[in-house]
Design an enzyme around this catalytic site. Structure first.
Site, PDB file in Angstrom:
ATOM      1  N   THR A  68      -2.609  15.518  -2.674  1.00 58.02           N
ATOM      2  CA  THR A  68      -1.660  16.387  -1.969  1.00 58.02           C
ATOM      3  C   THR A  68      -0.789  17.201  -2.921  1.00 58.02           C
ATOM      4  O   THR A  68      -0.520  18.373  -2.676  1.00 58.02           O
ATOM      5  CB  THR A  68      -0.764  15.513  -1.058  1.00 58.02           C
ATOM      6  OG1 THR A  68      -1.619  14.761  -0.208  1.00 58.02           O
ATOM      7  CG2 THR A  68       0.177  16.333  -0.219  1.00 58.02           C
TER       8      THR A  68
ATOM      9  N   THR B 118      -3.666 -14.098  -4.863  1.00 62.65           N
ATOM     10  CA  THR B 118      -3.091 -14.420  -3.553  1.00 62.65           C
ATOM     11  C   THR B 118      -2.991 -13.180  -2.650  1.00 62.65           C
ATOM     12  O   THR B 118      -2.767 -12.064  -3.133  1.00 62.65           O
ATOM     13  CB  THR B 118      -1.716 -15.094  -3.676  1.00 62.65           C
ATOM     14  OG1 THR B 118      -1.105 -15.107  -2.380  1.00 62.65           O
ATOM     15  CG2 THR B 118      -0.782 -14.376  -4.628  1.00 62.65           C
TER      16      THR B 118
HETATM   17  N1  ASP Z   1      -5.717  11.692   0.428  1.00 63.17           N
HETATM   18  C1  ASP Z   1      -4.762  12.128  -0.568  1.00 63.17           C
HETATM   19  C2  ASP Z   1      -5.217  11.603  -1.915  1.00 63.17           C
HETATM   20  O1  ASP Z   1      -5.007  10.467  -2.217  1.00 63.17           O
HETATM   21  C3  ASP Z   1      -3.412  11.629  -0.219  1.00 63.17           C
HETATM   22  C4  ASP Z   1      -2.319  11.997  -1.189  1.00 63.17           C
HETATM   23  O2  ASP Z   1      -2.477  12.727  -2.139  1.00 63.17           O
HETATM   24  O3  ASP Z   1      -1.208  11.509  -1.000  1.00 63.17           O
HETATM   25  O4  ASP Z   1      -5.819  12.334  -2.669  1.00 63.17           O
END
Ligand code: ASP
Length: 341
Positions: free
Chosen positions: A12, A276
């Site tokens: 993101t 765990t």
């Molecule tokens: N799906 C995205 C990723 O992990 C989510 C993010 O960037 O927060 O690449």
């Protein structure tokens, strides 16, 4: 002025909304500077390295860790610190893997990301980015890096990479280190805790380890787990190691079949690591009768390691030490870079 290499890998934080199509497209540094012009006020000299293609972190593979670790190793002498922009979903795996691949670090490698793209009004990307760069550039009064290790910065906490788990897919505080305190906290001031950080000696040279072996499985126990399922996993061809996620302080059902199957797997040379299911606390085999069978079967106690660190540590150790199972087992009981107590 400190020099920082800002590495874009995807997720993101590396994507921006296209003004016309509204689809998320890869972000360039030039556009990022237009969106967050304050970067220039940090007083840090920044170079950038965009991975191609950008990836969603769900698509991360060990070969990606090798590429990233090699890049940092090759650029190590030219920069005071590194910031890795990465998707949050598997950030804890990548950051843990890098902590095993880059050893003897005397400079910070700070992973960060965001829950909302930088082009959105309420994005957390801006704060995470600015603070991560500031931390990567920070030095003490002797000119040494404040926190010379692989870390994740998110929301207000700088966490040791290999202690960290993604715990929330909605809140801005997406990560948590359950069994080790934060190495810095960012409020009105950034308060560093160098006394909690790894202490490289002034001569320590950076070593790069990029061999990995992915023949690792995670077996999460639950009441009612069947012999058929456990047998199927432990008899996977080429399997080298299993992280067994157990109950409480490292306990498991006392079925005779489970004891026998684990013992046979251990005798075949499959490494069994007890982790765990509780995020807080550690494995203490022998405390309850329900862990005695595991001890007898040759299962190794994983202390308070996270699943992310357990999986990546095993991949690294199996890649590095190959068939030398005894060394791998010994190193699993040792903290290599602060991953377990
Ligand atoms: N799906 C995205 C990723 O992990 C989510 C993010 O960037 O927060 O690449």
């Amino acid at each position: 002025m400190s020099n920082v290499l800002l590495i874009f890998t995807g997720g993101t934080i590396s994507m921006a909304e296209d003004p016309v199509t509204h689809a998320l497209t890869p972000l360039t540094y030039e556009r990022m500077l237009r969106l967050v012009p304050e970067i220039k006020r940090l007083g840090v000299s920044i170079d950038t390295y965009p991975f191609s293609p950008f990836i969603d972190s769900s698509d991360v593979e060990p070969s990606f860790w090798t590429r990233l670790a090699t890049l940092i190793y090759e650029k190590y002498d030219h920069y005071d610190g590194f910031v890795v922009l990465h998707g949050t979903d598997t950030m804890a795996y990548s950051a843990s893997a890098l902590s095993f691949m880059l050893r003897g670090l005397r400079k910070p490698v700070v992973f960060t990301g965001s829950q909302i793209p930088i082009t959105m009004l309420r994005s957390d990307a801006r704060e995470n980015l600015l603070t991560a760069i500031e931390i990567a550039a920070a030095k003490d009064s002797n000119g040494n890096a404040m926190i010379p290790e692989v870390t994740i910065f998110f929301e207000d906490s700088l966490l040791r990479a290999n202690r960290t788990t993604k715990k929330n897919s909605e809140e801005f505080a997406a990560f948590r280190s359950y069994n080790y305190p934060a190495l810095a906290t960012a409020g009105v001031h950034i308060v560093y805790h160098p006394e909690l950080s790894l202490k490289p000696n002034s001569e320590s040279k950076l070593s790069l380890y990029t061999k990995t072996d992915s023949n690792v499985a995670v077996l999460r126990l639950f009441p009612g787990i069947s012999e058929r399922i456990v047998n199927a996993i432990l008899n996977i061809e080429g399997l080298r190691a299993v992280v067994i996620e157990t109950f409480g302080s490292g306990n498991a059902p006392q079925h005779a079949w489970l004891h026998k199957t684990l013992k046979q797997a251990n005798e075949k040379g499959i490494i069994l690591l007890n982790k765990t299911q509780c995020p807080v606390g550690r494995v203490e085999m022998g405390r309850y009768q329900t862990s005695l069978n595991l001890l007898d079967a040759g299962v190794i106690a994983g202390s308070d390691i996270t699943t992310e660190a357990a999986v990546t540590k095993l991949m690294y150790l199996l890649g590095e030490y190959g068939e030398d199972t005894e060394t791998v087992k010994h190193l699993l009981t040792t903290s290599l870079c602060g991953e377990q107590t």
